[in-house]
Design a protein around this motif. Structure first.
Motif, PDB file in Angstrom:
ATOM      1  N   GLY A 112     -16.990 -35.910   2.079  1.00  0.00           N
ATOM      2  CA  GLY A 112     -15.970 -36.325   3.031  1.00  0.00           C
ATOM      3  C   GLY A 112     -14.981 -37.294   2.418  1.00  0.00           C
ATOM      4  N   ILE A 113     -15.469 -38.195   1.557  1.00  0.00           N
ATOM      5  CA  ILE A 113     -14.576 -39.139   0.883  1.00  0.00           C
ATOM      6  C   ILE A 113     -13.622 -38.392  -0.042  1.00  0.00           C
ATOM      7  N   GLU A 114     -14.150 -37.409  -0.767  1.00  0.00           N
ATOM      8  CA  GLU A 114     -13.278 -36.590  -1.621  1.00  0.00           C
ATOM      9  C   GLU A 114     -12.213 -35.885  -0.795  1.00  0.00           C
ATOM     10  N   GLU A 115     -12.599 -35.372   0.345  1.00  0.00           N
ATOM     11  CA  GLU A 115     -11.648 -34.674   1.214  1.00  0.00           C
ATOM     12  C   GLU A 115     -10.557 -35.621   1.714  1.00  0.00           C
ATOM     13  N   VAL A 116     -10.948 -36.834   2.091  1.00  0.00           N
ATOM     14  CA  VAL A 116      -9.961 -37.815   2.551  1.00  0.00           C
ATOM     15  C   VAL A 116      -8.994 -38.159   1.426  1.00  0.00           C
ATOM     16  N   VAL A 117      -9.523 -38.425   0.228  1.00  0.00           N
ATOM     17  CA  VAL A 117      -8.672 -38.766  -0.915  1.00  0.00           C
ATOM     18  C   VAL A 117      -7.710 -37.628  -1.226  1.00  0.00           C
ATOM     19  N   ASP A 118      -8.221 -36.395  -1.287  1.00  0.00           N
ATOM     20  CA  ASP A 118      -7.352 -35.252  -1.595  1.00  0.00           C
ATOM     21  C   ASP A 118      -6.257 -35.090  -0.543  1.00  0.00           C
ATOM     22  N   GLY A 119      -6.602 -35.277   0.722  1.00  0.00           N
ATOM     23  CA  GLY A 119      -5.597 -35.166   1.777  1.00  0.00           C
ATOM     24  C   GLY A 119      -4.518 -36.229   1.665  1.00  0.00           C
ATOM     25  N   LEU A 120      -4.931 -37.455   1.371  1.00  0.00           N
ATOM     26  CA  LEU A 120      -3.951 -38.539   1.224  1.00  0.00           C
ATOM     27  C   LEU A 120      -3.041 -38.301   0.023  1.00  0.00           C
ATOM     28  N   LEU A 121      -3.611 -37.809  -1.074  1.00  0.00           N
ATOM     29  CA  LEU A 121      -2.786 -37.540  -2.258  1.00  0.00           C
ATOM     30  C   LEU A 121      -1.900 -36.313  -2.053  1.00  0.00           C
ATOM     31  N   ASP A 122      -2.360 -35.342  -1.280  1.00  0.00           N
ATOM     32  CA  ASP A 122      -1.496 -34.214  -0.919  1.00  0.00           C
ATOM     33  C   ASP A 122      -0.258 -34.713  -0.184  1.00  0.00           C
ATOM     34  N   GLU A 123      -0.471 -35.588   0.788  1.00  0.00           N
ATOM     35  CA  GLU A 123       0.645 -36.135   1.560  1.00  0.00           C
ATOM     36  C   GLU A 123       1.569 -36.959   0.676  1.00  0.00           C
ATOM     37  N   THR A 124       1.002 -37.723  -0.247  1.00  0.00           N
ATOM     38  CA  THR A 124       1.813 -38.525  -1.166  1.00  0.00           C
ATOM     39  C   THR A 124       2.684 -37.626  -2.033  1.00  0.00           C
ATOM     40  N   ALA A 125       2.070 -36.581  -2.579  1.00  0.00           N
ATOM     41  CA  ALA A 125       2.826 -35.657  -3.440  1.00  0.00           C
ATOM     42  C   ALA A 125       3.907 -34.927  -2.657  1.00  0.00           C
ATOM     43  N   ALA A 126       3.603 -34.527  -1.429  1.00  0.00           N
ATOM     44  CA  ALA A 126       4.570 -33.783  -0.623  1.00  0.00           C
ATOM     45  C   ALA A 126       5.774 -34.644  -0.258  1.00  0.00           C
ATOM     46  N   ALA A 127       5.545 -35.923  -0.012  1.00  0.00           N
ATOM     47  CA  ALA A 127       6.647 -36.827   0.339  1.00  0.00           C
ATOM     48  C   ALA A 127       7.520 -37.128  -0.867  1.00  0.00           C
ATOM     49  N   GLY A 128       6.933 -37.020  -2.059  1.00  0.00           N
ATOM     50  CA  GLY A 128       7.692 -37.247  -3.281  1.00  0.00           C
ATOM     51  C   GLY A 128       7.851 -38.716  -3.607  1.00  0.00           C
ATOM     52  N   PRO A 129       8.249 -38.972  -4.865  1.00  0.00           N
ATOM     53  CA  PRO A 129       8.413 -40.364  -5.278  1.00  0.00           C
ATOM     54  C   PRO A 129       9.729 -40.944  -4.750  1.00  0.00           C
TER      55      PRO A 129
END
Length: 395
Positions: A112-129
């Motif tokens: 579950g922790i891995e899933e949360v981390v991956d989801g948060l990083l997906d959102e970070t990548a999608a929003a862009g720098p």
């Protein structure tokens, strides 16, 4: 209380003691200015620190009496939480938490922790720098995990962040605001406990209710305070530790690159970053209940004594090249999670979160770098937990 300065060897005024959060002198014991502004003693060597953290002559509970100068705040809620207690009261409640907060439960949370981390990083990548990594990863990860563990519904979770940060702030909030936050968090958990009593679930509150009903004799009020303790201790330190760790890696790009090249390094890297950049640089202060001596230094009864993990973690008697950040260091008996009776009950969860987040971040963002000069990053100065206010990054 005015701050004593004393005299130096030449008979003139001695320098004012340094702030407790900045003490790095390899003591064993030095005078230091507590968070309240009062002057006490900082223990700065590992052996003496371990002694203080285990010796009943040094009381956590007594520091929260009205006469004690250790902290510029009142205990959370109407009574004390775990880090404000001494044995045997502390032992009884900690045993109940440790049984519910067991290795099996934390290991089961891994996916579950891995899933949360991956989801948060997906959102970070999608929003862009650029991105503020505090807001996109460091804060939501431990908040989501501890609320999941306690059984707090997803829609209620962000209320907790504001309440917890208000309660643990040293300044910047009025007494009325702090009282409102305390009342809100107590009321919420009282309602949650009542709901879990009527309809148990697979969460920590339900498991603690089982302990309450069986051998541990936990009162309803104690259960509420335990939940508050776990929320605050499970969110603030890890949020800031993750942010401090990423900042340390990005200001030493070769270290960040090393983690990207060798993901197996993350386990020892997390321990080394806990040692060198702890988000809780000072353990909860104690009050000396009688005249004692630490490392040859006399400590009068009634003195406030605090362990500087920041300094003890750099004790040359315990660590080779203690000022060097060595991500491959294998012998790493740091004191960041405490020692003895008050050793952090959530240490395993925090370690899992830190390892998972750093492994995923360095894998998915190999070119991550600070979006501002290192000196432009703002740091928390108004909380018991230390870390960046924001962590602007780009890639």
């Amino acid at each position: 209380m005015s701050e004593p300065t004393g005299t130096d060897e030449a008979g003139g005024p001695s320098p004012a003691p340094p702030p407790i959060n900045d003490v790095r002198t390899p003591g064993p014991v030095v005078r230091a200015r507590m968070l309240s502004g009062d002057v006490g003693y900082a223990v700065t060597r590992a052996a003496e620190a371990q002694h203080v953290l285990c010796d009943p002559a040094f009381s956590s509970a007594a520091t929260f009496l009205p006469r004690a100068p250790a902290e510029p705040r009142e205990p959370v809620g109407s009574s004390r939480v775990l880090f404000e207690m001494d044995p045997p009261e502390h032992t009884r409640l900690r045993r109940a938490v440790a049984q519910a907060f067991n290795r099996r439960r934390v290991e089961a949370m891994g996916a579950g922790i891995e899933e949360v981390v991956d989801g948060l990083l997906d959102e970070t990548a999608a929003a862009g720098p650029p991105a503020d990594l505090v807001q996109t990863l460091c804060a939501p990860l431990p908040l989501t995990d501890i609320c999941e563990l306690l059984g707090v519904p997803r829609e209620d979770r962000y209320s907790f962040r504001g309440w917890a940060e208000t309660i643990m702030a040293l300044r910047g909030h009025s007494p009325r605001e702090i009282d409102r936050a305390r009342a809100a968090i107590q009321r919420y958990f009282a309602d949650l406990v009542a709901a879990r009593r009527a309809d148990p679930a697979d969460d920590l509150v339900s498991e603690l209710l089982t302990a309450r009903d069986r051998e541990e004799r936990i009162t309803e009020a104690e259960l509420v305070r335990l939940a508050i303790t776990l929320l605050i201790a499970g969110h603030g330190p890890t949020m800031n530790q993750l942010a401090r760790s990423v900042y340390a890696l990005l200001t030493r790009p070769e270290m960040y690159a090393a983690l990207h090249r060798d993901p197996e390094l993350v386990t020892t890297a997390v321990e080394e970053l806990l040692r060198t950049v702890p988000s809780v640089p000072v353990a909860t202060p104690r009050l000396a209940l009688r005249d004692v001596e630490i490392g040859g230094v006399p400590i009068p009864a009634g003195s406030t004594v605090a362990v500087s993990s920041l300094a003890a973690n750099r004790d040359p008697a315990l660590f080779t090249d203690p000022e060097v950040t060595d991500l491959g260091r294998t012998e790493n008996r740091h004191l960041t999670f405490g020692y003895g009776p008050h050793f952090c009950v959530g240490a395993q969860l925090a370690r899992t979160e830190l390892r998972t987040a750093l492994a995923a971040l360095t894998r998915r963002f190999p070119d991550l770098r600070l979006a501002v000069p290192p000196e432009a990053v703002r740091w928390r100065t108004d909380s018991l937990f230390h870390g960046p206010v924001e962590l602007p990054v780009t890639w």
